[in-house]
Write an enzyme that holds these catalytic residues in place. Structure first.
Site, PDB file in Angstrom:
ATOM      1  N   ARG A  93       0.848  -1.198   0.000  1.00  0.00           N
ATOM      2  CA  ARG A  93       0.000   0.000   0.000  1.00  0.00           C
ATOM      3  C   ARG A  93       0.870   1.230   0.000  1.00  0.00           C
ATOM      4  NH1 ARG A  93      -5.308  -1.168   0.562  1.00  0.00           N
ATOM      5  NH2 ARG A  93      -5.593  -3.337   1.173  1.00  0.00           N
ATOM      6  N   HIS A 111      12.195  -2.306  -3.714  1.00  0.00           N
ATOM      7  CA  HIS A 111      11.366  -2.457  -4.920  1.00  0.00           C
ATOM      8  C   HIS A 111      12.067  -3.403  -5.909  1.00  0.00           C
ATOM      9  CE1 HIS A 111       8.496  -1.449  -8.017  1.00  0.00           C
ATOM     10  NE2 HIS A 111       9.515  -1.313  -8.846  1.00  0.00           N
TER      11      HIS A 111
END
Ligand code: GRF
Length: 221
Positions: A93, A111
Site C-alpha cells: 500500500r 522495490h
C-alpha cells in the site's frame, strides 16, 4: 554507531523481513526489529515475527472510514514503537501524508526493479514485457509518489533466457535479501544519511555487496 530500532511493514511472505532478522542475528546488520505491522491479518510475515517474539499489529484499511483515517491510524500505531527507521518490506500500500509527516526521510522501501524503471506493483512482469536484458532491485527513501523517492542503493540482475515473472522475481529477491540489510546497516553505521538534500549514496557494487564504506564519509551524488 547506534543500533537502529526498526518498524517493518509487510503485506506478504516476509522473506525480506527474514533476511533482515537473519542479518541481525549474524551480526551484519546493527538493528533490532521492534515492531512488524501489516495491513493484512493473514500475512505470513506476521507469523514469522510472532515466532521470533516481535510485537505485531494489523491496521486494515477496511476498519477505517477512508484512506486518510487508515493512514493516521497506521502512523499512530507505528509511532507507538518509536522506531528510528520504518522499513517497507513488501508493504503493498502507498503510505499517506500522516506516515510521511510522522517519519520524515525515515521510511525506506525495497522495490523489485531498477527504478525509475518499472515502478508499481509488477516490477518483474513489466521488465519482462519490455524485453530488458538486465533488471534488479532498488532500496529508496519513500516520498509521496509511487516508488519515486531518492535512490539509496541498487542491485543488478540479468534476465535469463526462458525467465518468467516468477523465476526472475525469485532471483531479484536473492539480491534484495543482501541489499536491504546492507542499507539498514549502513544507516546504523552513519555511512548512509537519509537526508534528501543533499542526497547520499552508499557504495554498493552491482551485485548489491556493500564495499566497506568509510564510516561518516558517504559518497555524495
Ligand atoms: C519484494 O520483491 C519487494 O521488492 C516488493 O515486494 C516483495 C516482497 O517480498 N516490494 P517478501 O514479502 O519480502 O518476500
Amino acid at each position: 554507531m547506534t543500533t537502529l530500532d526498526l518498524a517493518v511493514l509487510a503485506s506478504g511472505r516476509g522473506s525480506n523481513l527474514r533476511a533482515v532478522l537473519d542479518a541481525i542475528d549474524a551480526g551484519t546488520c546493527d538493528a533490532r526489529v521492534s515492531l512488524v505491522a501489516s495491513d493484512k491479518p493473514d500475512a505470513p510475515a506476521l507469523e514469522l515475527a510472532a515466532k521470533r517474539g516481535i510485537p505485531t499489529i494489523v491496521v486494515r484499511p477496511k476498519d477505517h472510514f477512508d484512506r486518510a483515517a487508515w493512514d493516521r491510524a497506521l502512523a499512530e500505531a507505528v509511532a507507538g514503537a518509536a522506531p528510528s527507521l520504518v522499513v517497507l518490506a513488501g508493504f503493498m500500500r502507498i503510505v499517506g501524508p500522516a506516515m510521511l509527516a510522522a517519519f520524515p526521510s525515515r521510511i525506506i522501501n525495497v522495490h523489485p526493479a531498477l527504478l525509475p524503471s518499472f515502478p508499481g506493483a509488477h516490477g518483474p512482469r513489466d521488465a519482462l514485457a519490455h524485453g530488458v536484458t538486465v533488471t534488479g532491485c532498488t532500496v529508496h527513501v519513500v516520498d509521496a509518489g509511487v516508488d519515486t523517492g531518492p535512490i539509496l542503493a541498487q542491485g543488478v540482475v540479468p534476465v535469463a533466457p526462458g525467465d518468467d515473472e516468477s523465476s526472475l522475481h525469485a532471483r531479484i529477491q536473492t539480491v534484495e535479501h543482501r541489499l536491504l540489510p546492507g542499507v539498514i546497516d549502513a544507516i546504523a553505521r552513519g555511512a548512509l544519511v537519509l537526508d534528501p538534500r543533499p542526497r547520499f549514496v552508499a557504495p554498493f557494487d552491482a551485485t548489491g555487496t556493500l564495499l566497506s564504506p568509510p564510516v561518516g564519509s558517504p559518497v555524495a551524488r
